[in-house]
Motif scaffolding. Structure first.
Motif, PDB file in Angstrom:
ATOM      1  N   UNK A  63     -12.464  12.338  10.916  1.00  0.00           N
ATOM      2  CA  UNK A  63     -12.486  11.319   9.860  1.00  0.00           C
ATOM      3  C   UNK A  63     -12.991  11.940   8.558  1.00  0.00           C
ATOM      4  N   UNK A  64     -14.048  12.759   8.648  1.00  0.00           N
ATOM      5  CA  UNK A  64     -14.605  13.411   7.447  1.00  0.00           C
ATOM      6  C   UNK A  64     -13.586  14.343   6.809  1.00  0.00           C
ATOM      7  N   UNK A  65     -12.872  15.110   7.647  1.00  0.00           N
ATOM      8  CA  UNK A  65     -11.876  16.051   7.129  1.00  0.00           C
ATOM      9  C   UNK A  65     -10.733  15.285   6.463  1.00  0.00           C
ATOM     10  N   UNK A  66     -10.274  14.203   7.129  1.00  0.00           N
ATOM     11  CA  UNK A  66      -9.202  13.378   6.565  1.00  0.00           C
ATOM     12  C   UNK A  66      -9.641  12.793   5.223  1.00  0.00           C
ATOM     13  N   UNK A  67     -10.853  12.277   5.176  1.00  0.00           N
ATOM     14  CA  UNK A  67     -11.407  11.703   3.937  1.00  0.00           C
ATOM     15  C   UNK A  67     -11.477  12.778   2.853  1.00  0.00           C
ATOM     16  N   UNK A  68     -11.906  13.991   3.228  1.00  0.00           N
ATOM     17  CA  UNK A  68     -12.015  15.104   2.274  1.00  0.00           C
ATOM     18  C   UNK A  68     -10.634  15.449   1.719  1.00  0.00           C
ATOM     19  N   UNK A  69      -9.628  15.514   2.621  1.00  0.00           N
ATOM     20  CA  UNK A  69      -8.261  15.813   2.180  1.00  0.00           C
ATOM     21  C   UNK A  69      -7.773  14.757   1.195  1.00  0.00           C
ATOM     22  N   UNK A  70      -8.056  13.490   1.519  1.00  0.00           N
ATOM     23  CA  UNK A  70      -7.653  12.386   0.639  1.00  0.00           C
ATOM     24  C   UNK A  70      -8.323  12.523  -0.721  1.00  0.00           C
ATOM     25  N   UNK A  71      -9.628  12.842  -0.706  1.00  0.00           N
ATOM     26  CA  UNK A  71     -10.373  13.009  -1.963  1.00  0.00           C
ATOM     27  C   UNK A  71      -9.804  14.162  -2.783  1.00  0.00           C
ATOM     28  N   UNK A  72      -9.434  15.262  -2.100  1.00  0.00           N
ATOM     29  CA  UNK A  72      -8.846  16.407  -2.802  1.00  0.00           C
ATOM     30  C   UNK A  72      -7.506  16.020  -3.430  1.00  0.00           C
ATOM     31  N   UNK A  73      -6.703  15.245  -2.701  1.00  0.00           N
ATOM     32  CA  UNK A  73      -5.425  14.782  -3.254  1.00  0.00           C
ATOM     33  C   UNK A  73      -5.666  13.883  -4.464  1.00  0.00           C
ATOM     34  N   UNK A  74      -6.648  12.980  -4.358  1.00  0.00           N
ATOM     35  CA  UNK A  74      -7.001  12.106  -5.479  1.00  0.00           C
ATOM     36  C   UNK A  74      -7.401  12.945  -6.690  1.00  0.00           C
ATOM     37  N   UNK A  75      -8.203  13.986  -6.443  1.00  0.00           N
ATOM     38  CA  UNK A  75      -8.677  14.861  -7.520  1.00  0.00           C
ATOM     39  C   UNK A  75      -7.494  15.568  -8.187  1.00  0.00           C
ATOM     40  N   UNK A  76      -6.540  16.063  -7.361  1.00  0.00           N
ATOM     41  CA  UNK A  76      -5.354  16.728  -7.920  1.00  0.00           C
ATOM     42  C   UNK A  76      -4.543  15.756  -8.764  1.00  0.00           C
ATOM     43  N   UNK A  77      -4.372  14.530  -8.262  1.00  0.00           N
ATOM     44  CA  UNK A  77      -3.621  13.504  -8.992  1.00  0.00           C
ATOM     45  C   UNK A  77      -4.302  13.205 -10.326  1.00  0.00           C
ATOM     46  N   UNK A  78      -5.637  13.089 -10.273  1.00  0.00           N
ATOM     47  CA  UNK A  78      -6.414  12.828 -11.481  1.00  0.00           C
ATOM     48  C   UNK A  78      -6.250  13.968 -12.482  1.00  0.00           C
ATOM     49  N   UNK A  79      -6.243  15.214 -11.971  1.00  0.00           N
ATOM     50  CA  UNK A  79      -6.077  16.393 -12.827  1.00  0.00           C
ATOM     51  C   UNK A  79      -4.722  16.335 -13.537  1.00  0.00           C
TER      52      UNK A  79
END
Length: 186
Positions: free
Chosen positions: A85-101
């Protein structure tokens, strides 16, 4: 009740006390630290899972030794699930960060376009203000003193100057010697 079950209940009670303490106190508790808070949440989830398993095993009449033997494996699985769950959440956060960038880069590009347009409008406004400044100025008495030949020379010089002014991107000052000489009438 089994020893493991009592320990789990005690730990659960302690976690609830900590949670209540966190709510009641206004200053920053160590348990408010993100890393510790995350660990406490993880631990609470595992304690809940252990309590559910303990209740299920007691209801089915298993002896405590059997439940103690299976618990580490079950806890391991819960830890694995939590890690997943933590890894999935981290991946999602990284995708969000890329989208924001990407959005930030798009906004920065848009900002550059708008700034360029702003500069262009500012230049056009300045030009119009310069034109307006001279509209009230009557040069007939000055121009009336020039001969036809001088008028033609001045006209050609002005045409050349205006044509080249459109090609030069900066505002040039006349040389010092030209600025110092008084205008001569003939």
């Amino acid at each position: 009740g089994g020893v493991g079950h009592r320990a789990a209940e005690t730990l659960q009670q302690r976690l609830e006390d900590l949670e209540q303490e966190k709510i009641n106190l206004h200053f920053q508790l160590p348990s408010r630290q993100p890393a510790l808070s995350s660990f406490l949440g993880h631990l609470a989830a595992q304690v809940q899972a252990a309590l559910r398993r303990g209740a299920t095993q007691q209801a089915s009449g298993d002896d405590t030794h059997a439940s103690l033997r299976t618990e580490p494996r079950l806890l391991e699985r819960t830890a694995q699930d939590s890690l997943h769950v933590s890894i999935t959440r981290r991946d999602w956060l990284l995708q969000e960060k890329q989208q924001l960038q990407k959005e930030i880069e798009a906004l920065q590009a848009r900002m550059l376009v708008l700034e360029a347009k702003d500069q262009q409008l500012r230049r056009e406004i300045e030009e119009k203000e310069q034109q307006l400044r001279w509209q009230g100025c009557d040069l007939t008495p000055l121009v009336g003193r020039l001969s036809l030949g001088q008028l033609q020379e001045v006209s050609k010089a002005l045409q050349d100057t205006l044509a080249s002014a459109g090609q030069i991107p900066f505002h040039a000052e006349p040389p010092e010697t030209v600025r110092r000489q008084p205008f001569l009438y003939s």
